[in-house]
Design a protein around this motif. Structure first.
Motif, PDB file in Angstrom:
ATOM      1  N   PHE A 237       5.153  14.438 -19.979  1.00 10.18           N
ATOM      2  CA  PHE A 237       6.011  13.363 -20.487  1.00 10.18           C
ATOM      3  C   PHE A 237       5.967  12.115 -19.605  1.00 10.18           C
ATOM      4  CE2 PHE A 237       7.286  16.596 -23.233  1.00 10.18           C
ATOM      5  CZ  PHE A 237       8.286  16.205 -24.112  1.00 10.18           C
ATOM      6  N   ASN A 238       5.446  12.211 -18.387  1.00 12.62           N
ATOM      7  CA  ASN A 238       5.331  11.058 -17.483  1.00 12.62           C
ATOM      8  C   ASN A 238       6.627  10.239 -17.379  1.00 12.62           C
ATOM      9  OD1 ASN A 238       2.707  10.923 -16.211  1.00 12.62           O
ATOM     10  ND2 ASN A 238       1.845  10.651 -18.262  1.00 12.62           N
ATOM     11  N   PRO A 239       7.774  10.851 -17.095  1.00  9.21           N
ATOM     12  CA  PRO A 239       9.035  10.108 -17.044  1.00  9.21           C
ATOM     13  C   PRO A 239       9.223   9.402 -15.706  1.00  9.21           C
ATOM     14  CG  PRO A 239       9.456  12.420 -16.621  1.00  9.21           C
ATOM     15  CD  PRO A 239       7.983  12.302 -16.861  1.00  9.21           C
ATOM     16  N   VAL A 240       8.643   8.230 -15.551  1.00  4.55           N
ATOM     17  CA  VAL A 240       8.620   7.559 -14.245  1.00  4.55           C
ATOM     18  C   VAL A 240       9.446   6.274 -14.217  1.00  4.55           C
ATOM     19  CG1 VAL A 240       6.417   8.571 -13.553  1.00  4.55           C
ATOM     20  CG2 VAL A 240       6.423   6.439 -14.868  1.00  4.55           C
ATOM     21  N   LEU A 241      10.130   5.963 -15.308  1.00  2.00           N
ATOM     22  CA  LEU A 241      10.992   4.789 -15.356  1.00  2.00           C
ATOM     23  C   LEU A 241      12.396   5.199 -15.818  1.00  2.00           C
ATOM     24  CD1 LEU A 241       8.675   2.107 -17.009  1.00  2.00           C
ATOM     25  CD2 LEU A 241       9.482   2.127 -14.636  1.00  2.00           C
ATOM     26  N   PRO A 242      13.424   4.427 -15.468  1.00  2.96           N
ATOM     27  CA  PRO A 242      14.778   4.761 -15.919  1.00  2.96           C
ATOM     28  C   PRO A 242      14.884   4.908 -17.435  1.00  2.96           C
ATOM     29  CG  PRO A 242      14.871   3.092 -14.202  1.00  2.96           C
ATOM     30  CD  PRO A 242      13.414   3.276 -14.526  1.00  2.96           C
ATOM     31  N   ALA A 243      14.090   4.142 -18.185  1.00  4.45           N
ATOM     32  CA  ALA A 243      14.142   4.213 -19.647  1.00  4.45           C
ATOM     33  C   ALA A 243      13.717   5.570 -20.176  1.00  4.45           C
ATOM     34  CB  ALA A 243      13.258   3.124 -20.259  1.00  4.45           C
ATOM     35  N   ASP A 244      13.030   6.369 -19.342  1.00  3.04           N
ATOM     36  CA  ASP A 244      12.531   7.667 -19.765  1.00  3.04           C
ATOM     37  C   ASP A 244      13.531   8.797 -19.514  1.00  3.04           C
ATOM     38  OD1 ASP A 244      10.017   6.383 -20.227  1.00  3.04           O
ATOM     39  OD2 ASP A 244       9.561   6.591 -18.091  1.00  3.04           O
ATOM     40  N   PRO A 279       8.308  13.448  -5.924  1.00  5.68           N
ATOM     41  CA  PRO A 279       8.279  14.606  -6.820  1.00  5.68           C
ATOM     42  C   PRO A 279       9.054  14.335  -8.111  1.00  5.68           C
ATOM     43  CG  PRO A 279       8.711  15.302  -4.572  1.00  5.68           C
ATOM     44  CD  PRO A 279       8.789  13.807  -4.573  1.00  5.68           C
ATOM     45  N   ASN A 280       8.560  14.937  -9.211  1.00  2.00           N
ATOM     46  CA  ASN A 280       9.148  14.634 -10.513  1.00  2.00           C
ATOM     47  C   ASN A 280       8.923  15.819 -11.452  1.00  2.00           C
ATOM     48  OD1 ASN A 280      10.182  13.391 -12.817  1.00  2.00           O
ATOM     49  ND2 ASN A 280       9.064  11.482 -12.494  1.00  2.00           N
ATOM     50  N   ARG A 281       9.807  15.963 -12.401  1.00  2.00           N
ATOM     51  CA  ARG A 281       9.624  16.953 -13.469  1.00  2.00           C
ATOM     52  C   ARG A 281       8.845  16.267 -14.586  1.00  2.00           C
ATOM     53  NH1 ARG A 281      12.838  19.060 -17.665  1.00  2.00           N
ATOM     54  NH2 ARG A 281      14.645  17.771 -17.141  1.00  2.00           N
ATOM     55  N   MET A 282       7.543  16.070 -14.324  1.00  2.00           N
ATOM     56  CA  MET A 282       6.684  15.339 -15.254  1.00  2.00           C
ATOM     57  C   MET A 282       6.488  16.079 -16.567  1.00  2.00           C
ATOM     58  SD  MET A 282       5.377  12.434 -14.048  1.00  2.00           S
ATOM     59  CE  MET A 282       4.734  11.584 -12.613  1.00  2.00           C
ATOM     60  N   ASP A 283       6.410  17.398 -16.493  1.00  2.00           N
ATOM     61  CA  ASP A 283       6.052  18.213 -17.658  1.00  2.00           C
ATOM     62  C   ASP A 283       7.308  18.842 -18.238  1.00  2.00           C
ATOM     63  OD1 ASP A 283       2.871  18.320 -17.281  1.00  2.00           O
ATOM     64  OD2 ASP A 283       3.872  18.452 -15.343  1.00  2.00           O
ATOM     65  N   LYS A 284       7.431  18.774 -19.559  1.00  2.00           N
ATOM     66  CA  LYS A 284       8.666  19.206 -20.207  1.00  2.00           C
ATOM     67  C   LYS A 284       8.360  19.971 -21.491  1.00  2.00           C
ATOM     68  CE  LYS A 284      11.476  15.362 -18.452  1.00  2.00           C
ATOM     69  NZ  LYS A 284      12.473  14.309 -18.786  1.00  2.00           N
ATOM     70  N   VAL A 285       9.381  20.727 -21.919  1.00  2.00           N
ATOM     71  CA  VAL A 285       9.386  21.365 -23.230  1.00  2.00           C
ATOM     72  C   VAL A 285      10.638  20.871 -23.944  1.00  2.00           C
ATOM     73  CG1 VAL A 285       9.544  23.526 -24.508  1.00  2.00           C
ATOM     74  CG2 VAL A 285       8.148  23.415 -22.428  1.00  2.00           C
ATOM     75  N   ALA A 286      10.451  20.190 -25.077  1.00  2.00           N
ATOM     76  CA  ALA A 286      11.570  19.710 -25.889  1.00  2.00           C
ATOM     77  C   ALA A 286      11.577  20.492 -27.195  1.00  2.00           C
ATOM     78  CB  ALA A 286      11.440  18.219 -26.160  1.00  2.00           C
ATOM     79  N   ILE A 287      12.759  20.957 -27.602  1.00  2.00           N
ATOM     80  CA  ILE A 287      12.831  21.835 -28.762  1.00  2.00           C
ATOM     81  C   ILE A 287      13.746  21.259 -29.828  1.00  2.00           C
ATOM     82  CG2 ILE A 287      12.312  23.905 -27.428  1.00  2.00           C
ATOM     83  CD1 ILE A 287      15.331  24.553 -27.471  1.00  2.00           C
ATOM     84  N   PHE A 288      13.498  21.716 -31.064  1.00  2.00           N
ATOM     85  CA  PHE A 288      14.319  21.317 -32.195  1.00  2.00           C
ATOM     86  C   PHE A 288      14.380  22.493 -33.168  1.00  2.00           C
ATOM     87  CE2 PHE A 288      14.771  19.409 -36.471  1.00  2.00           C
ATOM     88  CZ  PHE A 288      15.955  18.705 -36.289  1.00  2.00           C
ATOM     89  N   GLY A 289      15.576  23.077 -33.337  1.00  2.97           N
ATOM     90  CA  GLY A 289      15.747  24.145 -34.310  1.00  2.97           C
ATOM     91  C   GLY A 289      15.186  25.488 -33.893  1.00  2.97           C
ATOM     92  N   VAL A 290      14.770  25.637 -32.643  1.00  2.00           N
ATOM     93  CA  VAL A 290      14.363  26.933 -32.114  1.00  2.00           C
ATOM     94  C   VAL A 290      15.149  27.190 -30.831  1.00  2.00           C
ATOM     95  CG1 VAL A 290      12.040  26.779 -33.111  1.00  2.00           C
ATOM     96  CG2 VAL A 290      12.424  26.000 -30.750  1.00  2.00           C
TER      97      VAL A 290
END
Length: 335
Positions: A237-244, A279-290
């Protein structure tokens, strides 16, 4: 996005029974499996179930017993295209994944370089046991790597069959896209047929460039999940900015790590201390309905020039990837 591309997407979506947003253009492709008799990769014909559903009202007249819903085990891993020895590193990662218990059903890979892809296509276990989203050895124009999705034959060949696989181009500075496919859970007690679960393999835009396009990219993927009714979006997910920071929740998705491990950092990048960013939690799992039942980080080891795996680094070894892997298990949530 051209009108003809959108119309073609809507036609294929209708023909193949793939619910998609009306405002996207998808690039449909074929699954591949290895043909041992001819020693080559071949395309696989896909067949959608005769009846599939998105969430709806239960059938009160149906007296079928409740079906025990299975768990699906997924791993996502950015395998690092730019470091040396990509083939040896990917081989080590795959060997590690094949040894996990319970067995992995779904693998999402990001940053698969041409050399790594060649290694993947020649791997004996991959040839024997897995369907691949891409097997022609061709990278997208102007790209140094691509995403690849793998589905276990042991899990998916004898169930309901494979659905099509397709890519949805993002608004992106780097030519990124969402690699999508659907799997089908067994028939639920209140459903007329198998239940669709959408899988989306992502590598969102890199670097802290303003404005971030990652919110748009997550929004596009969330729309794909909502059309299917249920699904999983996973990858880098590359969450490296506040907007992320809250982009997953803002789009009505659940961050599986935050839900299951709210007090754990879960860093998948930067833990060695020699990277240019913290360090960052770059990689994520996002779920919907499971429902995600478990999630954990897979820490990379090291590989020597000879291909031998080491637990500790030395001058002749290279780490499998600058990212850790992420493993999760999920199952259908019956309405």
């Amino acid at each position: 996005m051209g009108l003809l591309s959108r119309l073609r997407t809507q036609l294929v979506s209708w023909w193949q029974d793939i619910p998609l947003p009306t405002d996207i253009a998808a690039n449909f492709q074929m699954w591949h499996e290895f043909d041992g008799t001819q020693e080559r990769w071949r395309t696989v014909r896909t067949t959608a179930p005769e009846t599939s559903i998105t969430p709806g009202a239960p059938n009160n007249e149906d007296t079928r017993p409740t079906v025990e819903q299975p768990s699906y085990n997924l791993v996502t891993w950015n395998v690092d295209y730019s470091s040396s020895h990509p083939a040896q590193r990917l081989t080590a990662i795959l060997s590690h994944l094949f040894a996990l218990s319970p067995a992995i059903d779904i693998i999402f890979l990001q940053e698969v370089s041409r050399e790594a892809l060649s290694s993947l296509l020649s791997n004996l276990e991959i040839r024997r046991d897995w369907f691949l989203s891409d097997a022609d050895g061709i990278l997208p124009a102007g790209q140094s790597f691509l995403t690849i999705t793998l589905l276990s034959k042991a899990r998916f060949r004898e169930t309901i069959g494979l659905s099509p696989v397709w890519r949805v181009p993002y608004t992106s500075r780097f030519g990124r896209d969402a690699l999508c496919c659907d799997i089908f859970a067994p028939m639920a007690s209140d459903a007329p047929g198998p239940t669709r679960i959408r899988l989306i393999n992502v590598h969102l835009d890199s670097l802290p460039i303003q404005p971030s396009l990652r919110p748009q990219q997550v929004s596009a993927s969330a729309a794909l999940l909502r059309c299917a009714g249920r699904g999983v979006m996973a990858g880098d997910f590359n969450p490296v900015l506040p907007a992320d920071a809250d982009v997953v929740e803002h789009n009505g998705l659940i961050d599986a790590w935050a839900a299951l491990r709210p007090n754990d950092e879960g860093f998948t990048w930067g833990v060695r201390g020699d990277e240019p960013f913290p360090p960052n939690r770059m990689d994520k799992v996002a779920i919907f309905g499971v429902k995600v039942e478990d999630i954990g980080v897979l820490t990379p080891a090291f590989v020597e020039n000879t291909g031998r795996v080491r637990e500790h680094e030395d001058s002749d070894s290279v780490v499998w990837s600058d990212h850790s892997g992420l493993k999760c298990s999920f199952k259908l949530v019956e309405s």
